[in-house]
Write a protein that holds these residues in place. Structure first.
Motif, PDB file in Angstrom:
ATOM      1  N   LEU A 310       0.818  -1.208   0.000  1.00 33.09           N
ATOM      2  CA  LEU A 310       0.000   0.000   0.000  1.00 33.09           C
ATOM      3  C   LEU A 310       0.856   1.265   0.000  1.00 33.09           C
ATOM      4  O   LEU A 310       0.515   2.260  -0.636  1.00 33.09           O
ATOM      5  N   ASP A 311       1.974   1.217   0.731  1.00 31.31           N
ATOM      6  CA  ASP A 311       2.858   2.382   0.776  1.00 31.31           C
ATOM      7  C   ASP A 311       3.468   2.649  -0.598  1.00 31.31           C
ATOM      8  O   ASP A 311       3.640   3.797  -0.990  1.00 31.31           O
ATOM      9  N   VAL A 312       3.800   1.563  -1.310  1.00 37.23           N
ATOM     10  CA  VAL A 312       4.415   1.740  -2.636  1.00 37.23           C
ATOM     11  C   VAL A 312       3.407   2.358  -3.595  1.00 37.23           C
ATOM     12  O   VAL A 312       3.725   3.300  -4.332  1.00 37.23           O
ATOM     13  N   VAL A 321      -7.124   3.425  -0.833  1.00 38.45           N
ATOM     14  CA  VAL A 321      -7.945   3.381   0.386  1.00 38.45           C
ATOM     15  C   VAL A 321      -8.155   1.919   0.782  1.00 38.45           C
ATOM     16  O   VAL A 321      -8.275   1.050  -0.075  1.00 38.45           O
ATOM     17  N   TRP A 322      -8.122   1.678   2.080  1.00 37.17           N
ATOM     18  CA  TRP A 322      -8.334   0.331   2.628  1.00 37.17           C
ATOM     19  C   TRP A 322      -9.672   0.331   3.355  1.00 37.17           C
ATOM     20  O   TRP A 322      -9.886   1.129   4.265  1.00 37.17           O
ATOM     21  N   CYS A 329      -6.151  -4.364   9.547  1.00 34.57           N
ATOM     22  CA  CYS A 329      -5.245  -4.713   8.453  1.00 34.57           C
ATOM     23  C   CYS A 329      -3.888  -5.168   8.943  1.00 34.57           C
ATOM     24  O   CYS A 329      -2.956  -5.266   8.161  1.00 34.57           O
ATOM     25  N   LYS A 330      -3.739  -5.446  10.230  1.00 33.98           N
ATOM     26  CA  LYS A 330      -2.469  -5.927  10.796  1.00 33.98           C
ATOM     27  C   LYS A 330      -1.314  -4.972  10.475  1.00 33.98           C
ATOM     28  O   LYS A 330      -0.202  -5.402  10.208  1.00 33.98           O
ATOM     29  N   VAL A 336      -2.006   4.777   4.938  1.00 35.04           N
ATOM     30  CA  VAL A 336      -2.916   5.217   3.866  1.00 35.04           C
ATOM     31  C   VAL A 336      -4.312   5.391   4.475  1.00 35.04           C
ATOM     32  O   VAL A 336      -4.576   4.880   5.566  1.00 35.04           O
ATOM     33  N   PRO A 337      -5.190   6.112   3.777  1.00 33.99           N
ATOM     34  CA  PRO A 337      -6.550   6.262   4.319  1.00 33.99           C
ATOM     35  C   PRO A 337      -7.213   4.898   4.499  1.00 33.99           C
ATOM     36  O   PRO A 337      -7.070   4.019   3.636  1.00 33.99           O
TER      37      PRO A 337
END
Ligand SMILES: [Zn+2]
Length: 547
Positions: A310-312, A321-322, A329-330, A336-337
């Protein structure tokens, strides 16, 4: 000449094995009373079956305790070791019984950090009585026993045999009660921290080892060179990445299951890969591994933690967005949002008290519109973390209208249901996931631009095969049903055209061995993101796209 007085303690010299065996019996029976009390309160284990389960568990704990004592059974070591076991067990029993606590690493840290005033608050006559009866009394008896001297070579052989016999007792006991054991230990994780005194030793070991393990406080950045590699002027794509939960590939109708659990996906233009292997057998093991660039082997050996996929994607400039309909999400979505949908009150998805997965599509357009416009102009990646087929209460995962396979097990004590009812309840969760994925594709189709859906589950599930239920067995011994996961892809014609994707090329990979190692790189491939961590040979999509 005066004969030297032979100094002997009362009674004949005891064989050291007798002492380890007696200590084990004492430890299992008395200082574990808090555990036995807890067991009698569990709804799953009642009556004769509960009694047999308790006996089996007691034999298992005895085997484990005695195996450990067998390794420590050396002449000068034996009495101090047994003393340590007895006193630890006595104090552990007191705190578990009186305060209802369990003993884990956090508790040991609390104990270490206790100041004298707090410690004094805990001291009382009950504690002293408990330490006296459960600890000091057997210790006093122990130190009065002369121990038979055994030549060291025979001691080595004896210890080895006694260790093996103890391990056999442990394994056989647990195998006999495995059905109940797996479910009880999963539903009541606190029980494993009540096995006295091993809980204290394990927790102390964890605390002591922490400085040696990886530095969990630090997270290494990845993807610092992240960018988008898309054809010039390419329209921004919307990619939905559904993170499945406890879905076993073999129960999907589209993967050849004899039941039609996936009628809606069967009508979509999808590719379903059938030979995909998970990184771990639990969410906690699989999820961070899937989202890591390292792959299973390197991930498990890592010396530090890294940022995630997600960071990449975020660094590449995409709007990420998650959306989480599960327990979080561990840590992989920390930067990220993210949104949790579990506590929403959206009708009808949340009517039963628990929000079903479709709730994640509710107001999704609005959530995306809240992401920065300059990012949305480059592309949107939505991760949806399903509740999916999370057990053991499969029946709670599915709205009533989707329960096609009847009768279903409506209990979380799976071993008390007929096996077919467990399978029915599980298959209903797959049928609901079929509906959820089809609704997600329908949502994507409403966008005229390029879009795609990637669905991969974290691990599979045992449904009573060989009396195994649920998941989480050590990877090496876990059955394939816990490790084979679905990987389903839907790609809009616009995206296929934009990226020169040949669907037949992807279709050809249907039986190719693929694993979570491919996940990070394939999601990057689908979104067009690139960074130094990206490995083209693990991107199942990139190799089917025009260069
Ligand atoms: Zn999981």
């Amino acid at each position: 000449m005066k004969k030297a007085t032979v100094l002997t303690s009362p009674g004949p010299a005891r064989h050291p094995l007798l002492l380890t065996a007696l200590a084990t019996l004492w430890l299992v029976a008395l200082p574990n009373i808090p555990l036995w009390r807890q067991l009698t309160n569990l709804p799953e284990v009642t009556g004769l079956r509960g009694l047999l389960f308790g006996l089996g568990l007691a034999c298992g704990i005895a085997g484990l305790t005695h195996a450990l004592l067998s390794l420590l059974n050396w002449r000068w070591l034996l009495k101090p070791v047994l003393t340590l076991f007895l006193l630890s067990a006595a104090s552990g029993a007191y705190f578990m019984w009186s305060y209802g606590i369990v003993i884990d690493a956090n508790m040991i840290v609390n104990v270490v950090q206790t100041d004298p005033r707090e410690a004094a608050d805990l001291l009382n006559w009950r504690l002293l009585l408990s330490l006296g009866v459960l600890g000091a009394l057997p210790v006093w008896w122990l130190w009065r026993q002369p121990v038979r001297e055994i030549p060291w070579l025979r001691q080595v052989g004896g210890n080895a045999l006694s260790f093996i016999a103890s391990v056999v007792l442990l394994v056989v006991s647990l195998m006999l009660i495995y059905q109940d054991f797996a479910s009880v230990m999963r539903n009541h994780t606190q029980l494993r921290y009540m096995i006295n005194p091993l809980n204290s030793f394990y927790a102390i070991g964890r605390v002591a080892a922490q400085p040696l393990e990886r530095d969990n406080g630090k997270i290494e950045p990845i993807g610092q060179d992240a960018r988008l590699a898309l054809p010039a002027g390419a329209a921004p794509a919307v990619v939905l990445v559904v993170v499945g939960e406890t879905a076993r590939a073999g129960n999907f109708g589209i993967n050849g299951y004899e039941r039609d659990t996936t009628p809606r996906l069967a009508r979509e233009d999808i590719v379903s890969l059938r030979n995909v292997w998970s990184c771990g057998t639990s969410t906690a093991a699989s999820l961070p591994c899937m989202f890591s660039h390292l792959g299973k082997e390197a991930y498990e050996k890592r010396s530090s933690n890294h940022e995630s996929l997600l960071d990449v994607l975020h660094r590449a400039g995409l709007a990420v967005v998650w959306v989480d309909n599960q327990s979080g999400c561990k840590g992989i979505c920390a930067r990220v949002p993210s949104i949790s949908t579990t506590a929403l009150k959206v009708s009808p998805h949340c009517d039963g008290g628990e929000c079903h997965d479709e709730v994640m599509l509710h107001e999704l357009d609005k959530r995306i519109a809240e992401l920065p416009a300059e990012r949305r102009a480059k592309g949107v990646v939505v991760f949806m973390h399903q509740m999916g087929s999370h057990g053991p209460a499969y029946h709670k995962r599915v709205p009533p209208a989707f329960k096609r396979f009847q009768p279903e097990c409506a209990s979380n004590a799976l071993q008390q249901c007929e096996r077919q009812q467990v399978v029915n309840a599980y298959d209903n969760t797959i049928a609901y996931t079929d509906h959820f994925l089809a609704e997600s594709i329908a949502w994507l189709k409403k966008h005229s631009g390029p879009s795609a859906l990637i669905y991969v589950a974290d691990h599979g599930e045992s449904l009573g095969e060989n009396n195994l239920y649920l998941h989480g067995l050590p990877y090496a011994i876990a059955p394939d049903v816990q490790k084979r996961v679905p990987w389903i892809t839907w790609i809009s014609p616009a995206l296929a055209q934009q990226r020169g994707l040949r669907k037949s090329c992807l279709q050809d990979k249907q039986m190719a061995p693929i694993s979570h190692d491919h996940y990070f790189h394939s999601v990057m491939g689908m979104t067009g993101a690139r960074s130094a961590e990206y490995r083209a040979e693990l991107d199942i999509y990139g190799s089917c796209m025009a260069p």
